[in-house]
Scaffold this motif. Sequence first.
Motif, short mmCIF file in Angstrom:
data_model
loop_
_atom_site.label_atom_id
_atom_site.label_comp_id
_atom_site.label_asym_id
_atom_site.label_seq_id
_atom_site.Cartn_x
_atom_site.Cartn_y
_atom_site.Cartn_z
N ALA A 14 0.83 -1.19 0.00
CA ALA A 14 0.00 0.00 0.00
C ALA A 14 0.88 1.25 0.00
CB ALA A 14 -0.92 0.00 1.21
N GLY A 15 0.48 2.21 -0.83
CA GLY A 15 1.26 3.43 -0.98
C GLY A 15 2.25 3.39 -2.12
N GLY A 16 2.46 2.22 -2.69
CA GLY A 16 3.40 2.07 -3.78
C GLY A 16 2.81 2.45 -5.13
N SER A 17 3.61 2.26 -6.18
CA SER A 17 3.22 2.66 -7.53
C SER A 17 3.49 1.55 -8.54
CB SER A 17 3.98 3.92 -7.97
OG SER A 17 3.70 5.02 -7.13
N LEU A 18 2.70 1.55 -9.60
CA LEU A 18 2.90 0.67 -10.74
C LEU A 18 2.51 1.43 -12.00
CD1 LEU A 18 1.33 -2.75 -9.64
CD2 LEU A 18 3.75 -2.31 -10.05
N ARG A 19 3.12 1.06 -13.13
CA ARG A 19 2.71 1.59 -14.42
C ARG A 19 2.33 0.43 -15.32
NH1 ARG A 19 5.99 4.93 -19.10
NH2 ARG A 19 6.91 2.83 -19.38
N LEU A 20 1.07 0.43 -15.76
CA LEU A 20 0.58 -0.57 -16.67
C LEU A 20 0.70 -0.09 -18.11
CD1 LEU A 20 -2.72 -1.71 -14.87
CD2 LEU A 20 -0.36 -2.48 -14.49
N SER A 21 0.93 -1.03 -19.02
CA SER A 21 1.01 -0.72 -20.44
C SER A 21 0.02 -1.57 -21.21
CB SER A 21 2.42 -0.98 -20.98
OG SER A 21 3.38 -0.17 -20.34
N CYS A 22 -0.55 -1.01 -22.26
CA CYS A 22 -1.42 -1.72 -23.17
C CYS A 22 -0.86 -1.51 -24.57
CB CYS A 22 -2.86 -1.22 -23.08
SG CYS A 22 -3.98 -1.93 -24.30
N ALA A 23 -0.30 -2.54 -25.14
CA ALA A 23 0.32 -2.46 -26.47
C ALA A 23 -0.59 -3.11 -27.50
CB ALA A 23 1.67 -3.14 -26.47
N ALA A 24 -0.82 -2.40 -28.60
CA ALA A 24 -1.67 -2.89 -29.68
C ALA A 24 -0.83 -3.24 -30.89
CB ALA A 24 -2.71 -1.85 -30.06
N SER A 25 -1.21 -4.32 -31.58
CA SER A 25 -0.53 -4.73 -32.80
C SER A 25 -1.54 -5.34 -33.76
CB SER A 25 0.59 -5.72 -32.50
OG SER A 25 0.07 -6.91 -31.93
N GLY A 26 -1.15 -5.45 -35.04
CA GLY A 26 -2.03 -6.02 -36.03
C GLY A 26 -2.21 -5.10 -37.22
N ASN A 27 -3.36 -5.20 -37.86
CA ASN A 27 -3.65 -4.36 -39.02
C ASN A 27 -3.69 -2.89 -38.66
OD1 ASN A 27 -3.89 -6.66 -40.67
ND2 ASN A 27 -6.09 -6.83 -40.25
N THR A 28 -3.34 -2.06 -39.61
CA THR A 28 -3.31 -0.62 -39.38
C THR A 28 -4.72 -0.06 -39.19
OG1 THR A 28 -1.29 -0.40 -40.69
CG2 THR A 28 -2.58 1.59 -40.31
N PHE A 29 -4.91 0.72 -38.15
CA PHE A 29 -6.17 1.38 -37.87
C PHE A 29 -5.93 2.49 -36.86
CE2 PHE A 29 -6.48 -0.53 -33.74
CZ PHE A 29 -5.92 -1.80 -33.89
N THR A 30 -6.94 3.29 -36.63
CA THR A 30 -6.87 4.38 -35.67
C THR A 30 -7.86 4.13 -34.55
OG1 THR A 30 -6.22 5.96 -37.37
CG2 THR A 30 -7.07 6.86 -35.31
N PHE A 31 -7.34 4.07 -33.32
CA PHE A 31 -8.23 3.87 -32.17
C PHE A 31 -9.09 5.10 -31.94
CE2 PHE A 31 -4.92 0.76 -30.66
CZ PHE A 31 -5.73 -0.35 -30.78
N LYS A 32 -10.35 4.87 -31.59
CA LYS A 32 -11.26 5.93 -31.21
C LYS A 32 -11.17 6.19 -29.71
CE LYS A 32 -16.19 7.12 -31.18
NZ LYS A 32 -17.54 6.64 -31.53
N ARG A 33 -11.12 5.14 -28.93
CA ARG A 33 -11.04 5.24 -27.48
C ARG A 33 -10.36 4.01 -26.90
NH1 ARG A 33 -15.92 4.89 -23.07
NH2 ARG A 33 -15.67 2.69 -23.66
N ILE A 34 -9.57 4.22 -25.87
CA ILE A 34 -8.98 3.13 -25.11
C ILE A 34 -9.33 3.32 -23.64
CG2 ILE A 34 -6.86 1.99 -24.37
CD1 ILE A 34 -5.64 2.70 -27.05
N GLY A 35 -9.76 2.25 -23.02
CA GLY A 35 -10.13 2.32 -21.62
C GLY A 35 -9.44 1.25 -20.80
N TRP A 36 -9.17 1.58 -19.56
CA TRP A 36 -8.71 0.60 -18.59
C TRP A 36 -9.87 0.23 -17.68
CZ3 TRP A 36 -4.29 -2.05 -18.48
CH2 TRP A 36 -3.18 -1.55 -19.18
N TYR A 37 -10.06 -1.06 -17.50
CA TYR A 37 -11.08 -1.60 -16.62
C TYR A 37 -10.42 -2.52 -15.61
CZ TYR A 37 -14.46 -0.04 -20.16
OH TYR A 37 -15.21 0.71 -21.03
N ARG A 38 -11.13 -2.81 -14.54
CA ARG A 38 -10.60 -3.76 -13.57
C ARG A 38 -11.73 -4.59 -13.00
NH1 ARG A 38 -8.74 0.40 -8.72
NH2 ARG A 38 -10.85 0.97 -7.99
N GLN A 39 -11.37 -5.78 -12.54
CA GLN A 39 -12.34 -6.69 -11.95
C GLN A 39 -11.69 -7.43 -10.79
OE1 GLN A 39 -14.10 -9.54 -14.65
NE2 GLN A 39 -15.89 -9.78 -13.33
N GLY A 40 -12.15 -7.14 -9.60
CA GLY A 40 -11.70 -7.88 -8.43
C GLY A 40 -12.44 -9.19 -8.32
N THR A 41 -11.88 -10.11 -7.56
CA THR A 41 -12.49 -11.42 -7.39
C THR A 41 -13.89 -11.28 -6.81
OG1 THR A 41 -10.32 -12.46 -7.02
CG2 THR A 41 -12.26 -13.67 -6.29
#
Length: 119
Positions: A14-41
Amino acid sequence: QVRLVESGGGLVQAGGSLRLSCAASGNTFTFKRIGWYRQGTGKQRELVATISTSEPTNYAESVKGRFTISGDSAKNTVYLQMNSLKPEDTAVYYCNAEWVIGTTGWSSWGPGTQVTVSS
């Protein structure tokens, strides 16, 4: 194919830090929106933060002032900087991307990355 892969999760105190990354690959396109979601048990999946080309960044009330979403278009990567982590932030974090090809809309999810915050 379009692939989204999250990384950067782990175990922190508790009190610490993390940096998450989301890397996209595949066919060429332009993202409209990117969201981070989470789900606890045993909990519902919830929105954490979003970034788009047409709207300001958006955050859940529970993470405002602690989390920051940002992107690097050259790397097709979106980040989630998480500071002052709390045990209640423990969850699997997922990246979701929405985009348009022609007149067709698409959406994709990554497999998720585990974040665990200890007391």
